[in-house]
Design an enzyme around this catalytic site. Structure first.
Site, PDB file in Angstrom:
ATOM      1  N   ASP A 195      38.716  34.894  47.463  1.00  0.00           N
ATOM      2  CA  ASP A 195      39.415  35.908  46.621  1.00  0.00           C
ATOM      3  C   ASP A 195      38.196  36.397  45.717  1.00  0.00           C
ATOM      4  OD1 ASP A 195      41.370  36.909  44.732  1.00  0.00           O
ATOM      5  OD2 ASP A 195      40.576  35.036  43.337  1.00  0.00           O
ATOM      6  N   ASP A 197      38.517  38.140  42.355  1.00  0.00           N
ATOM      7  CA  ASP A 197      38.642  38.236  40.932  1.00  0.00           C
ATOM      8  C   ASP A 197      38.732  36.817  40.229  1.00  0.00           C
ATOM      9  OD1 ASP A 197      39.484  41.343  39.747  1.00  0.00           O
ATOM     10  OD2 ASP A 197      40.015  40.928  41.960  1.00  0.00           O
TER      11      ASP A 197
END
Length: 402
Positions: A195, A197
């Site tokens: 991922d 963020d």
């Protein structure tokens, strides 16, 4: 009749010790059934399980070993082993093996005590304990210090129950504890999907865009609720993007250049590349920032959302299919197929509820500095160290990597 003897040598490490003892045993045609050696703070512990043939009496063999060890300034002890005890030891061969990894800024005795108590409670045997982290001077401990100890255990384990107990200890003591099967896939991981963020970077890009657009508080509230799993990701994402309508595209580069890269990310990815791993960003964020990080860190693949622009102004919409939790899991499968590997050879790393689908299907799913909901539902979690703590979960020593 063959005699079985366990020889234990301890003391200050000396060059040539193992060579000297094995040379003596060779003179009497001794068979080595097991051998192990460990060194802690320049103090050696060497164990040899020797089968002394009937034609060679044990007394002369052990006398010669005793004289040589004392000549080297070390201590030695001898313990007889019965055939029944040896057969029982052999019968343990082939039992399931697991790896327990303790990660912290510093290793405290209480953490070792509680982990080993859980191991004993479940009837597992500890075969080896290794320190994977480097040596840390007493005056150099800091918030960036890394400490890791790995336990190799054997026996049938209730994995769900043990993970729950380890999570409780981790929460109590502020450490991380991973519990993995020690199988062939642990040593053959080949693809790591991140991922973006709050995982590769220490912020949510959409929040940064919102601040620039003057709607920071509104977007941050929706973001937090989505990451906690209180809102459907796709719906909440569309709500947040709509609030960005009218934002000038000129601000994107400045935001990208200020993105705070997470502790350990650069070290992790540079070592993964050197070791032959493929890496990918699977993000519910935006391609613009994903591609910026791709160039900065040397990542192989990027899949994120395309922020729609008209005349260099944000329209408040994205083009194409939203990269939500389900899409991340699909992309993980597709990349594994493209690379010609099994899902068991993949690693997924994320912090939010929308990462759980890919964490659940990856061979090694890691909740990184994650929300409580995600930590509780992921098999593994790292909250204490930086991203490079993942290298310990793969079994690498600090001496193996840069």
């Amino acid at each position: 009749m063959t005699e079985l003897v366990l020889i234990r040598v301890t003391g200050a490490d000396k060059p040539g010790l193992t060579s000297s003892i094995s040379a003596i045993l060779a003179q009497y045609d001794v068979t080595i059934l097991d051998i192990g050696q460990a060194e802690i703070h320049d103090t050696l512990s060497l164990g040899i399980l020797a089968a002394i043939p009937s034609r060679a009496e044990s007394a002369p063999v052990l006398k010669d070993v005793l004289f040589k060890v004392h000549e080297l300034g070390l201590d030695v002890s001898f313990a007889p082993v019965t055939p029944e005890s040896y057969d029982q030891w052999v019968s343990g061969q082939g039992k399931a093996r697991h790896i327990i990894t303790l990660l912290a800024r510093a290793i405290e005795a209480e953490a070792i005590s509680r982990i080993t108590a859980i191991v004993a409670e479940h009837g597992l045997n500890i075969d080896q304990i290794n320190r994977l982290s480097g040596r840390v001077p007493l005056d150099k401990r800091s918030e960036t210090t890394r400490a890791c100890v790995e336990f190799s255990v054997r026996g049938v384990a209730d994995q769900k129950a043990m993970r729950a107990q380890f999570l409780e200890v981790a929460n109590d003591l502020g450490v991380d504890i991973a519990f993995q099967e020690d199988d062939v896939y642990r040593r053959t991981r080949r693809l790591v999907c991140f991922d973006m963020d709050s995982t590769l970077i220490e912020t949510e890009v959409i929040d940064e865009l919102a601040h620039a657009a003057g709607v920071g508080e509104q977007v941050a509230e929706i973001t937090e609720r989505a990451m906690q799993g209180e809102l459907d990701f796709t719906e909440s994402f569309q709500q947040r993007v709509a609030l960005l309508k009218g934002l000038s595209g000129d601000v994107l580069q400045g935001i990208a250049e200020r993105l705070p890269v997470t502790e350990g990310a650069e070290r992790l990815i540079s070592n993964l590349k050197a070791l032959g791993y493929k890496t990918a960003i699977l993000s519910g964020g935006f391609n613009y920032f994903g591609h910026y990080l791709q160039q900065k860190l040397g990542i192989d693949y990027v899949f994120a959302n395309e922020l729609e622009m008209e005349g260099n102004v944000v329209t408040g919409r994205v083009t194409g299919r939203v990269v939500d939790g389900q899409r991340k899991a699909e992309l993980l499968r597709e990349l594994a197929e493209r690379e010609g590997i099994r899902l068991e050879q993949t690693i997924a790393v994320g912090d939010g509820a929308n990462d759980l689908p890919m964490l659940s299907i990856a061979g090694l799913g890691i909740a990184f500095r994650a929300k409580p909901l995600v930590r509780e539902n992921a098999k593994h979690a790292i909250s204490t160290l930086g991203l490079d703590g993942i290298l310990y979960l793969l079994g690498y020593h600090d001496r193996d990597i840069n």
